[in-house]
Design a protein around this motif. Structure first.
Motif, mmCIF file in Angstrom:
data_model
loop_
_atom_site.group_PDB
_atom_site.id
_atom_site.type_symbol
_atom_site.label_atom_id
_atom_site.label_comp_id
_atom_site.label_asym_id
_atom_site.label_seq_id
_atom_site.Cartn_x
_atom_site.Cartn_y
_atom_site.Cartn_z
ATOM 1 N N ASN A 288 79.452 63.537 34.543
ATOM 2 C CA ASN A 288 79.776 64.295 35.756
ATOM 3 C C ASN A 288 81.018 65.158 35.518
ATOM 4 O O ASN A 288 81.052 66.347 35.881
ATOM 5 C CB ASN A 288 80.013 63.347 36.924
ATOM 6 N N ASP A 289 82.041 64.572 34.894
ATOM 7 C CA ASP A 289 83.251 65.328 34.577
ATOM 8 C C ASP A 289 82.965 66.428 33.563
ATOM 9 O O ASP A 289 83.551 67.522 33.625
ATOM 10 C CB ASP A 289 84.338 64.393 34.042
ATOM 11 N N LYS B 89 87.857 65.339 42.430
ATOM 12 C CA LYS B 89 86.997 66.139 41.553
ATOM 13 C C LYS B 89 85.881 66.816 42.338
ATOM 14 O O LYS B 89 85.465 67.933 42.000
ATOM 15 C CB LYS B 89 86.417 65.255 40.442
ATOM 16 N N GLU B 90 85.427 66.169 43.376
ATOM 17 C CA GLU B 90 84.402 66.783 44.223
ATOM 18 C C GLU B 90 84.986 67.988 44.962
ATOM 19 O O GLU B 90 84.316 69.026 45.094
ATOM 20 C CB GLU B 90 83.864 65.762 45.219
ATOM 21 N N ILE B 91 86.221 67.879 45.409
ATOM 22 C CA ILE B 91 86.909 69.024 46.029
ATOM 23 C C ILE B 91 87.046 70.157 45.017
ATOM 24 O O ILE B 91 86.795 71.330 45.326
ATOM 25 C CB ILE B 91 88.295 68.598 46.560
ATOM 26 N N LEU B 92 87.448 69.783 43.799
ATOM 27 C CA LEU B 92 87.605 70.772 42.736
ATOM 28 C C LEU B 92 86.286 71.491 42.464
ATOM 29 O O LEU B 92 86.245 72.719 42.337
ATOM 30 C CB LEU B 92 88.108 70.073 41.472
ATOM 31 N N ILE C 226 81.550 69.386 35.444
ATOM 32 C CA ILE C 226 82.588 70.105 36.199
ATOM 33 C C ILE C 226 83.496 70.873 35.249
ATOM 34 O O ILE C 226 83.888 72.009 35.518
ATOM 35 C CB ILE C 226 83.411 69.130 37.067
ATOM 36 N N LEU C 227 83.832 70.249 34.113
ATOM 37 C CA LEU C 227 84.669 70.909 33.110
ATOM 38 C C LEU C 227 84.034 72.223 32.656
ATOM 39 O O LEU C 227 84.722 73.243 32.540
ATOM 40 C CB LEU C 227 84.880 69.984 31.911
ATOM 41 N N LYS C 228 82.735 72.205 32.379
ATOM 42 C CA LYS C 228 82.040 73.422 31.929
ATOM 43 C C LYS C 228 82.178 74.541 32.956
ATOM 44 O O LYS C 228 82.515 75.681 32.604
ATOM 45 C CB LYS C 228 80.569 73.106 31.670
#
Length: 312
Positions: free
Chosen positions: A218-219, A279-282, A222-224
């Motif tokens: 999942n991270d 992270k979901e906000i991000l 998001i990182l991509k």
């Protein structure tokens, strides 16, 4: 000319003199304590018949005494149009143009970051033989317009390492908007599990990225999205000048190259150590393409972690 004290010089130089790292850093840092750049003409189009290298014309004027100082000059930048631009070169950045990238790194680099490494080598595969089947693209084998691939049998350790690190970096723009430099998912693009180097390591190949300690998928996703969003923001902000010009081409934009050190630095601004809800906000802010809100929340995450460390 530097050693002989020439007062005024006009040079035609590859444009990486202004935008490049490594050797370019050294040349600028050795030359510019002695000379000011009075003006420049920057060509981002083909000039010479036998080379596609982009060039600049620089007008240098020798200082009375050598010293490091901020250098400000006006340039004409010529590609499909002509525009004027002021450049502000700082000695702490080795007088390199496109300093907004380094400024972003300074402002947002995290303390707790994973180790970032590159390349999966044939030697590593051969040392980790086993019973797990894995399909790998051969970055050194390219024919008929595509990379070749091969199936290997590896042990559980290397199998897990490859599958848990599904991202690769495309270091060079392809010339189309869908092929910009950035990080992508190996399976999505090449339909394989990983990217293998069987011979020499070349910076222009697709290069697999490895993070240690392990990062959850999942991270990774998001990182991509984070990396490519910030990269495009910085490209728009600087007219891609923090990247190295690859070569002249007939593409719809000037093709650029991103260095592996730049990839590592930008990855290490990602807040791996925040909570799942944060992270979901991000992720939502990235989807909204709101760079100001992204920078604001990144600073908030950073100060929050610094405050936690001071209390411990």
């Amino acid at each position: 000319d530097l050693r002989n004290g020439i007062e005024k010089m006009i040079y035609i130089i590859p444009s990486n003199f202004l935008f490049g790292y490594s050797v370019s850093n050294k040349i600028r840092y050795n030359l510019l304590p002695f000379y000011r750049i009075k003006k420049a003409i920057i060509f981002e189009k083909k000039i010479f018949e036998f080379t596609g290298t982009n060039v600049c014309i620089f007008f240098f004027e020798r200082k009375e005494k050598p010293f490091h100082e901020e250098i400000i000059f006006k340039a004409l930048k010529i590609n499909d149009r002509v525009k004027e631009k002021f450049y502000n070169l700082l000695p702490e950045n080795y007088y390199r143009a496109g300093g907004e990238f380094e400024e972003f790194i300074r402002n947002f680099k995290r303390i707790q970051v994973p180790k970032v490494s590159f390349y999966l080598t044939l030697n590593e595969i051969q040392k980790n033989k086993g019973s797990f089947s894995i399909k790998l693209l051969d970055a050194n084998s390219y024919s008929n317009g595509c990379y070749n691939y091969e199936t290997f049998y590896v042990n559980a350790k290397i199998y897990k390492k490859i599958l848990k690190n599904p991202l690769f970096v495309r270091t060079i723009d392809t010339g189309g908007w869908e092929g910009r430099a950035g990080i992508y998912n190996v399976k999505d693009v090449y339909k394989v599990d990983g990217i293998l180097v069987t011979k020499e390591k070349y910076r222009t190949h697709p290069i697999q990225i490895f993070l240690e300690p392990e990062v959850n998928l999942n991270d990774i996703n998001i990182l991509k999205e984070y990396f490519n969003f910030v990269l495009e923001y910085l490209r728009a902000l600087t007219d891609s000048e923090f990247l190295t010009t690859f070569k002249y081409s007939n593409s719809i934009y000037v093709r650029k190259y991103i260095g592996l050190s730049q990839v590592r630095k930008l990855i290490q601004t990602f807040p791996f150590d925040i909570s799942i809800s944060q992270k979901e906000i991000l992720r939502k802010i990235i989807e909204q393409k709101n760079i100001n809100l992204l920078k604001e929340i990144l600073l908030g995450f950073k100060y929050e972690k610094e405050k936690e460390r001071r209390l411990l």
